[in-house]
Structures are given as structure tokens and as C-alpha cells.
Write a protein that holds these residues in place. Structure first.
Motif, PDB file in Angstrom:
ATOM      1  N   GLN A 106     -25.237  62.993   5.885  1.00  0.00           N
ATOM      2  CA  GLN A 106     -25.176  62.755   7.292  1.00  0.00           C
ATOM      3  C   GLN A 106     -23.994  62.153   7.485  1.00  0.00           C
ATOM      4  OE1 GLN A 106     -28.629  61.158   9.051  1.00  0.00           O
ATOM      5  NE2 GLN A 106     -30.037  63.040   8.286  1.00  0.00           N
ATOM      6  N   VAL A 107     -23.329  61.227   6.737  1.00  0.00           N
ATOM      7  CA  VAL A 107     -22.071  60.579   6.832  1.00  0.00           C
ATOM      8  C   VAL A 107     -20.976  61.050   6.234  1.00  0.00           C
ATOM      9  CG1 VAL A 107     -21.069  58.038   6.736  1.00  0.00           C
ATOM     10  CG2 VAL A 107     -23.494  58.522   7.442  1.00  0.00           C
ATOM     11  N   LEU A 155      -8.376  73.629   6.758  1.00  0.00           N
ATOM     12  CA  LEU A 155      -7.428  73.484   5.434  1.00  0.00           C
ATOM     13  C   LEU A 155      -6.264  72.544   5.841  1.00  0.00           C
ATOM     14  CD1 LEU A 155      -6.269  74.383   2.775  1.00  0.00           C
ATOM     15  CD2 LEU A 155      -5.757  76.421   3.497  1.00  0.00           C
ATOM     16  N   ILE A 156      -5.656  73.138   7.088  1.00  0.00           N
ATOM     17  CA  ILE A 156      -4.503  72.473   7.464  1.00  0.00           C
ATOM     18  C   ILE A 156      -4.734  70.711   7.874  1.00  0.00           C
ATOM     19  CG2 ILE A 156      -2.902  72.225   9.425  1.00  0.00           C
ATOM     20  CD1 ILE A 156      -3.165  75.135   9.669  1.00  0.00           C
ATOM     21  N   LEU A 173     -18.483  73.438  -4.154  1.00  0.00           N
ATOM     22  CA  LEU A 173     -18.680  72.751  -3.007  1.00  0.00           C
ATOM     23  C   LEU A 173     -19.838  71.333  -2.928  1.00  0.00           C
ATOM     24  CD1 LEU A 173     -17.745  74.868   0.078  1.00  0.00           C
ATOM     25  CD2 LEU A 173     -15.980  73.194  -1.420  1.00  0.00           C
ATOM     26  N   LEU A 174     -21.066  71.921  -3.285  1.00  0.00           N
ATOM     27  CA  LEU A 174     -22.178  71.047  -3.285  1.00  0.00           C
ATOM     28  C   LEU A 174     -22.044  70.031  -4.479  1.00  0.00           C
ATOM     29  CD1 LEU A 174     -24.734  70.070  -2.300  1.00  0.00           C
ATOM     30  CD2 LEU A 174     -25.998  71.568  -3.600  1.00  0.00           C
ATOM     31  N   ILE A 231     -15.479  64.688   5.424  1.00  0.00           N
ATOM     32  CA  ILE A 231     -14.640  65.311   4.550  1.00  0.00           C
ATOM     33  C   ILE A 231     -14.659  66.655   4.546  1.00  0.00           C
ATOM     34  CG2 ILE A 231     -14.977  63.296   2.810  1.00  0.00           C
ATOM     35  CD1 ILE A 231     -16.933  65.314   1.180  1.00  0.00           C
ATOM     36  N   ARG A 232     -14.837  67.113   5.796  1.00  0.00           N
ATOM     37  CA  ARG A 232     -14.857  68.726   6.000  1.00  0.00           C
ATOM     38  C   ARG A 232     -13.338  69.240   5.741  1.00  0.00           C
ATOM     39  NH1 ARG A 232     -17.383  69.764  11.867  1.00  0.00           N
ATOM     40  NH2 ARG A 232     -16.256  67.433  12.118  1.00  0.00           N
ATOM     41  N   PRO A 233     -12.466  68.497   6.256  1.00  0.00           N
ATOM     42  CA  PRO A 233     -11.020  69.239   5.936  1.00  0.00           C
ATOM     43  C   PRO A 233     -10.908  69.153   4.476  1.00  0.00           C
ATOM     44  CG  PRO A 233     -10.790  67.362   7.476  1.00  0.00           C
ATOM     45  CD  PRO A 233     -12.283  67.347   7.006  1.00  0.00           C
TER      46      PRO A 233
END
Length: 279
Positions: free
Chosen positions: A189-190, A269-270, A89-90, A195-197
Motif C-alpha cells: 500500500q505504500v 516508463l518515461i 515484478l512481484l 515505485i510504479r515508474p
């Protein structure tokens, strides 16, 4: 009038198909859980029956927990999965940010190279990977598995995250730069909060193959101290006799972390899968 009738019918058909697929996907898991709490005779007599007072049996769980190193294998799998997931992820998000935001020579070639990583299975390079791990003196270590799984998951992560980052309005990034915010702060921070989903989508798609993999643990980390759950379960499977109670009990315990992690990421995820479908 016909259109008004067809819409509920089509929606009903879609829900029936999704419901049928859900039942088909859950059936193996339910079957394993049901038979994990039954005696060996009851498993073979009627595997589709629920445990009863007569057939209820916890001997498989007792043997797995008390008489094997299952908790060690469980901890190894959890360590490898979480470490690989964090690195994927990173580095995937950082690479996606670089490829989508900055234009430099070789940008497109690098993006195509990442896409090739999705099409070519990493197992084709098993011999070369094994030679490299031996040269690095990482054989029979969890580090070897983490490095391989990180390389395996990065191409898909970069592809998915690049598409999401490209949809972020440029005005947000330019406004942050005008306020004197550095590139690292803009990214953490932005960009990442927006983009968390997509991050959750990548996490789910990469987590399950890593947890379930048997190939690389068998080749790179077969030692007693570094075995994962999938490799540790093999000790209950013999050439002539298989302890099905222990196998099903171990598989039932191995499903728990996947369900927990999926429940954590499910909402994001959804949102990631439906992003852009509704304006």
C-alpha cells in the motif's frame, strides 16, 4: 549572447540525433508492415515501395490465420509473457524491498549475486537447465518457459527496483509502522504505488526479450501445442523455399501485443527513466 545562441543549437542537435535514432529503430517495423500487404513479386521488385492497388495482397494473413495454428502460438506467447512479467515484478519488488530495507548477514553478498545474474547470460546454463526441466517432468510445457524467463528477468528487476526503493523517505515507512501497519501492508500500500515508474521500466525491459526469444522455446517447448510465435513462424521458412508473405504477416501480427503493452507502460516508463533528473 553566445550562450543564448548555443543553447537552442545544442537542443536542436539533440533532437536531430533522437529523431534520427527513432527513424532508424522504426524502419524495420515499417518495412515489415509495408511488405506484409504486398505480393511476393512486389516484395522482391521494390521492398521499399508502399502497397498499391496492383500489389496489395492479403494471402499471407489468410494462410497464417486459417491454415496454421498461429492463434495457438500467439496465445502461448501471450500466456508465457504475462505470467513471467507478473512473477518478475512481484518477486523482484519483494526482493528489492528486502535487500534495501532490512539489514541482515549476507545482505551484500546476496545483492552481488543478483548483479552477477545480469552479467552472466542465462543461455550459458542451457544444458543444466534442460536437465533440470527433464527431471521435473516439465519438458514441452509453458511452465518451464515461465520459470526460466522469471529467473532471467529477476536480477535486472531487483537492481532497478532497489535503487528506487532506497530513494523513498524513511519517514513514510516509520510513520506507517508507528500507526501499527504491518510490513506486508507497507509494501503493497505504500511502497508499490510509489515505485510504479520503476515497475513500468522493468516491465518494458523484460517483456520484449521474453516475447522475442527463440532459444528456450526451441529447446524446452518445441511441441506443437506449446510453440510460441517466434518458433511457430519458423514453419514458413524452408531450406529451399520460404513463404515470405506468411512470414511477414506473422511478424506483423506478433508486433501488436508489444505495441499495446508498451503504450500502456510508456508514460510510467518515461517517468521512471527521468526520475531524479529534475528536482
Amino acid at each position: 549572447m553566445k550562450k543564448n545562441i548555443c543553447k537552442p543549437l545544442s537542443a536542436f542537435g539533440v533532437h536531430c540525433m533522437l529523431g534520427g535514432y527513432t527513424l532508424l529503430a522504426l524502419f524495420p517495423i515499417v518495412l515489415i508492415l509495408m511488405n506484409a500487404f504486398k505480393t511476393k513479386a512486389a516484395i522482391f521488385d521494390n521492398p521499399l515501395a508502399f502497397p498499391t492497388a496492383e500489389t496489395f495482397f492479403l494471402g499471407g494473413f489468410e494462410k497464417v490465420i486459417a491454415k496454421s495454428h498461429f492463434m495457438l502460438y500467439f496465445g502461448n506467447s501471450l500466456t508465457v509473457t504475462l505470467a513471467s512479467l507478473a512473477l518478475i515484478l512481484l518477486f523482484g519488488a519483494m526482493a528489492a524491498w528486502a535487500l534495501s530495507e532490512y539489514k541482515f548477514r549476507g545482505n551484500r553478498i546476496l545483492a552481488i549475486y543478483m548483479m552477477i545474474g545480469i552479467m552472466v547470460p542465462i543461455r550459458l546454463g542451457t544444458v543444466s537447465i534442460l536437465e533440470l526441466i527433464v527431471q521435473l517432468n516439465l519438458i514441452n510445457t509453458l511452465t518451464a518457459l515461465v520459470l526460466v524467463y522469471t529467473a532471467q528477468g529477476l536480477p535486472l528487476a531487483v537492481m532497478i527496483l532497489s535503487e528506487f526503493i532506497a530513494q523513498i523517505p524513511k519517514e513514510l515507512k516509520e510513520a506507517a509502522r508507528c500507526d501499527g501497519v504491518g510490513e506486508f501492508k507497507i509494501f503493497f500500500q505504500v511502497i508499490l504505488p510509489l515505485i510504479r515508474p520503476a515497475v513500468a521500466t522493468v516491465a518494458v525491459f523484460t517483456m520484449i526479450p521474453v516475447w522475442n526469444d527463440l532459444w528456450f522455446p526451441l529447446i524446452l517447448a518445441p511441441g506443437e501445442e506449446t510453440q510460441t510465435v517466434t518458433l511457430g513462424v519458423q514453419q514458413f521458412i524452408g531450406q529451399y523455399v520460404t513463404d515470405w508473405n506468411s512470414v511477414l504477416a506473422a511478424l506483423s501480427l506478433a508486433v501488436i501485443p508489444v505495441l499495446i503493452l508498451y503504450s500502456i507502460f510508456s508514460r510510467q516508463l518515461i517517468r521512471g527513466l527521468t526520475s531524479g533528473a529534475v528536482k
